[in-house]
Design an enzyme around this catalytic site. Structure first.
Site, short mmCIF file in Angstrom:
data_model
loop_
_atom_site.label_atom_id
_atom_site.label_comp_id
_atom_site.label_asym_id
_atom_site.label_seq_id
_atom_site.Cartn_x
_atom_site.Cartn_y
_atom_site.Cartn_z
N HIS A 51 0.89 -1.53 -0.21
CA HIS A 51 -0.20 0.22 0.05
C HIS A 51 1.07 1.42 -0.13
O HIS A 51 0.53 2.06 -0.04
CB HIS A 51 -1.23 0.11 1.10
CG HIS A 51 -2.25 -1.11 1.11
ND1 HIS A 51 -3.24 -0.73 0.22
CD2 HIS A 51 -2.41 -2.15 2.23
CE1 HIS A 51 -4.07 -2.24 0.63
NE2 HIS A 51 -3.72 -2.68 1.52
N ARG A 76 6.74 -5.97 3.28
CA ARG A 76 5.41 -6.54 2.74
C ARG A 76 5.24 -6.18 1.18
O ARG A 76 5.05 -5.09 0.82
CB ARG A 76 3.85 -5.64 3.54
CG ARG A 76 2.79 -6.21 2.83
CD ARG A 76 1.58 -6.55 3.62
NE ARG A 76 0.80 -5.10 3.95
CZ ARG A 76 0.46 -4.66 4.70
NH1 ARG A 76 -0.72 -5.01 4.97
NH2 ARG A 76 -0.47 -2.98 4.94
N ASP A 90 16.99 -9.19 -1.45
CA ASP A 90 18.76 -9.60 -1.83
C ASP A 90 19.12 -7.60 -1.47
O ASP A 90 20.08 -7.63 -1.33
CB ASP A 90 18.53 -8.61 -3.57
CG ASP A 90 18.85 -10.04 -4.57
OD1 ASP A 90 18.91 -11.14 -4.06
OD2 ASP A 90 18.65 -9.82 -5.97
N GLU A 155 -6.79 -12.79 3.92
CA GLU A 155 -7.41 -11.98 3.82
C GLU A 155 -8.48 -12.04 3.60
O GLU A 155 -9.45 -10.34 3.08
CB GLU A 155 -6.73 -10.62 2.87
CG GLU A 155 -5.49 -10.18 3.65
CD GLU A 155 -4.48 -9.56 2.89
OE1 GLU A 155 -5.47 -8.02 3.62
OE2 GLU A 155 -3.89 -9.88 2.21
N ASP A 181 -8.92 -5.97 4.46
CA ASP A 181 -9.25 -6.72 3.81
C ASP A 181 -10.61 -7.98 3.84
O ASP A 181 -11.26 -8.38 3.40
CB ASP A 181 -8.34 -7.42 3.20
CG ASP A 181 -7.38 -6.56 1.76
OD1 ASP A 181 -8.01 -5.82 1.09
OD2 ASP A 181 -6.39 -5.93 2.55
#
Length: 261
Positions: A51, A76, A90, A155, A181
């Protein structure tokens, strides 16, 4: 990130030892808040690239700030974004939170994006920041990567119904329910409906010996979640900061009005 010097106990190791860990959820850019979290003594931060802006250049700066203060970072990513997952790892993220995991197959894809073969399908490189820019051996780099924490987000109503299969997927370390959600997926029902689905997902996680991660808005909510067995507490800093600012603004106006009166 591949360690050197003083051994660093990973989040995965600490969870296995039964520790309860507290973190904060941040959206980019929030480099100073990452540092403040480390100074304050939090165990980890979550940087939200689902988000929030998925800017890996900014993310690297946040990871560098976190490393300077000895705090781990989970990221996330978006739904089914193995390329972003690769770049985050990485850069040195300690683990990934994968949203919208609705089935065992989704969980398997999340694990595959988070680990090198034979556990997963992550592209291999030691010259990244996580590999200390090519100064570690391939064997050491792979060993360090095994400590990557994989969190599956549940969710939807479908995901809650399949929570046992999701939590039971090899390589999933923790389960996080996304309450907003989930409520939206259910058509914003009475809170008891959502609470029941959350409890079902949490029970499935515990039954499969996976950690429960819970997003909370307050200290009281954090304590309640810990009493219910959550090992990973995650403060929603947007809520915390706005609530604090509102209290401060309201308090100032109340005091001013009383002074005038």
């Amino acid at each position: 990130m591949t360690a050197r010097g003083t051994p660093h106990r990973s989040l995965k190791q600490r969870l296995a030892d039964g520790e309860r860990l507290r973190g904060i959820l941040l959206r980019l850019p929030s480099e100073t808040l990452v540092e403040m979290a480390g100074v304050a003594g939090f165990d980890y931060v979550v940087i939200d690239c689902e988000h929030g802006p998925a800017d890996t250049a900014l993310l690297q700066q946040h990871l560098t700030a976190a490393a300077a203060h000895g705090i781990d970072v989970l990221v996330r990513v978006g739904s089914a974004e193995p390329a972003l997952a690769l770049r985050c790892l990485d850069l040195g993220a300690a683990g990934l939170i994968h949203p919208h995991v609705d089935s065992r197959e989704d969980a398997r894809r999340a694990v595959a994006a988070s680990h090198y073969p034979p556990w997963g399908e992550r592209g291999f490189a030691t010259y990244s920041r996580a590999g200390r820019f090519g100064t570690v051996t391939a064997a050491d780099h792979v060993a360090a990567s095994r400590e990557t924490l994989v969190v599956a987000m549940v969710e939807t109503r479908r995901a809650c119904a399949d929570a046992d299969a999701i939590a039971g997927t090899q390589g999933v370390d923790a389960v996080l329910v996304g309450p907003a959600d989930l409520a939206a997926d259910c058509g914003f029902p009475e809170p008891c409906v959502v609470d029941g689905l959350i409890a079902r997902a949490h029970n499935a996680a515990r039954a499969n010996k996976r950690a429960v991660m819970t997003i909370v808005p307050t200290l009281d909510a954090a304590r309640a979640a810990e009493r219910q067995g959550a090992q990973l507490i995650l403060y929603n800093m947007a809520h915390v900061l706005v609530a604090t600012l509102r209290r401060l603004a309201s308090s100032d106006r109340t005091s001013a009005a009383e002074d005038v009166g």
